[in-house]
Design a protein around this motif. Structure first.
Motif: not given
Length: 372
Positions: A1-25
């Motif tokens: 996937m290209s650097l500027t594609s929306n899937p890359v951005l969405v994946s990065a955001v979801l990763s941040a959210v999941l890691l934050f949630t996992g940290t709290v849990w």
């Protein structure tokens, strides 16, 4: 996937959210003092921080277009720009998608040239701006002692620093290498930023009741150069080049003042002055002044000047690509102003892209300036 594609951005955001949630849990389970628990806490915190910064960085890159691809981000884009001349007429253009000179070693001025740091004070505008002046080796050689040299004014973007033109974009080194290779005339380079009233972004406009920036570059700066250096006296001996904001300024000043500047080159330029928090109200409600600063409007409503222009952009990575094609067509329609371009397949709004374009742009500039 290209650097500027929306899937890359969405994946990065979801990763941040999941890691934050996992940290709290998982944090209560990792509250022990064992090495395994400490390592787990470090890993979760580090992963969350990396994911968060990646998401913010990708979002900023999509908004501002710093990098066009992964290769661009990691400095792997190496293809050099090539100048293409556009004669009047023809079919529509393609649209695709939306000190010592560095590199001269310890050579003396007669061999390696010299860079001087100076302060330029406008006699009529009273604007003062620091600058770097590159003098080529020939400037110090006896056989050129009576020669006046073609000169290019080089402008940064906003906010920018004049030193970046030397240290990051390598203008003096490139000019020296081109001259040694016989691809360009020896030229004087006058390197400064268009921000002459910091922190305000004046966009090279004569602001009513404010800094007379366009007049500084169109009159005071050329007068100061002719007084202190052996620069070419005729209009065909002086050019202007810049990137981003400096590119807009270079094109505008060359269009407005063809009797002073014989050529203007804009790397990743835009074509009208913005009005935002950094500029303030540049035109004080004066519609005529605002139109005059809009390059597409100017070409459509004013007599075409006898000058040469160069623009650059990228098919992928530059938001100004479509506007650049419109500008080229508008210039071609005049039948008088000459236009050339450098269009890269890919390249963002950054130093790496401009370094790929500068050699061809300086060679183009040299071919349009008179000199020894």
């Amino acid at each position: 996937m290209s650097l500027t594609s929306n899937p890359v951005l969405v994946s990065a955001v979801l990763s941040a959210v999941l890691l934050f949630t996992g940290t709290v849990w998982l944090w209560p389970r990792l509250a022990r003092r064992s090495l395994r628990a400490v390592g787990g806490r470090i890993g979760l915190l580090l992963g969350t921080q990396v994911a968060l910064f990646a998401a913010v960085g990708l979002a900023a890159n999509q908004s501002f277009g710093f990098y066009a691809s992964w290769a661009d981000l990691f400095g792997q884009e190496k293809d050099q720009g090539v100048v293409v001349d556009h004669p009047p007429g023809g079919g529509p253009l393609e649209v695709v998608g939306s000190r010592r000179v560095p590199g001269a070693g310890g050579a003396p001025p007669r061999t390696g040239g010299r860079i001087q740091q100076v302060d330029i004070v406008g006699r009529t505008t009273h604007i003062a701006s620091p600058a770097y002046v590159y003098l080529p080796p020939e400037y110090f050689q006896p056989r050129y002692r009576t020669h006046r040299f073609p000169t290019a004014v080089v402008l940064t973007g906003y906010p920018g620093t004049a030193s970046a033109l030397v240290d990051k974009l390598h203008y003096p080194r490139t000019a020296l290498e081109l001259s040694r290779a016989g691809r360009a005339k020896p030229m004087i380079l006058v390197m400064l930023r268009p921000t002459v009233a910091p922190p305000r972004d004046t966009e090279c406009v004569d602001i009513p009741g404010g800094p007379q920036t366009e007049s500084f570059f169109a009159k005071d700066l050329p007068d100061a150069l002719r007084t202190h250096y052996r620069v070419a006296q005729k209009p065909g001996g002086l050019g202007i080049i810049g990137n981003s904001t400096g590119g807009y300024c270079a094109l505008k000043i060359a269009l407005h003042h063809p009797d002073v500047y014989g050529a203007g080159a804009g790397l990743s330029p835009y074509f009208k002055a913005p009005i935002d928090a950094t500029t303030g109200d540049l035109f004080q409600g004066d519609k005529a002044l605002r139109n005059h600063a809009d390059l597409l409007w100017f070409l459509a409503h004013r007599p075409a000047p006898d000058t040469s222009l160069l623009v650059s952009s990228s098919k992928v990575g530059e938001k100004d690509y479509r506007d650049t094609l419109r500008f080229i067509e508008r210039v071609r329609d005049t039948g008088r102003t000459r236009i050339s371009s450098i269009i890269l397949e890919s390249g963002g709004h950054n130093f790496n892209t401009w370094r790929r374009e500068i050699p061809a742009a300086l060679e183009w500039m040299s071919g349009r300036l008179s000199g020894p």
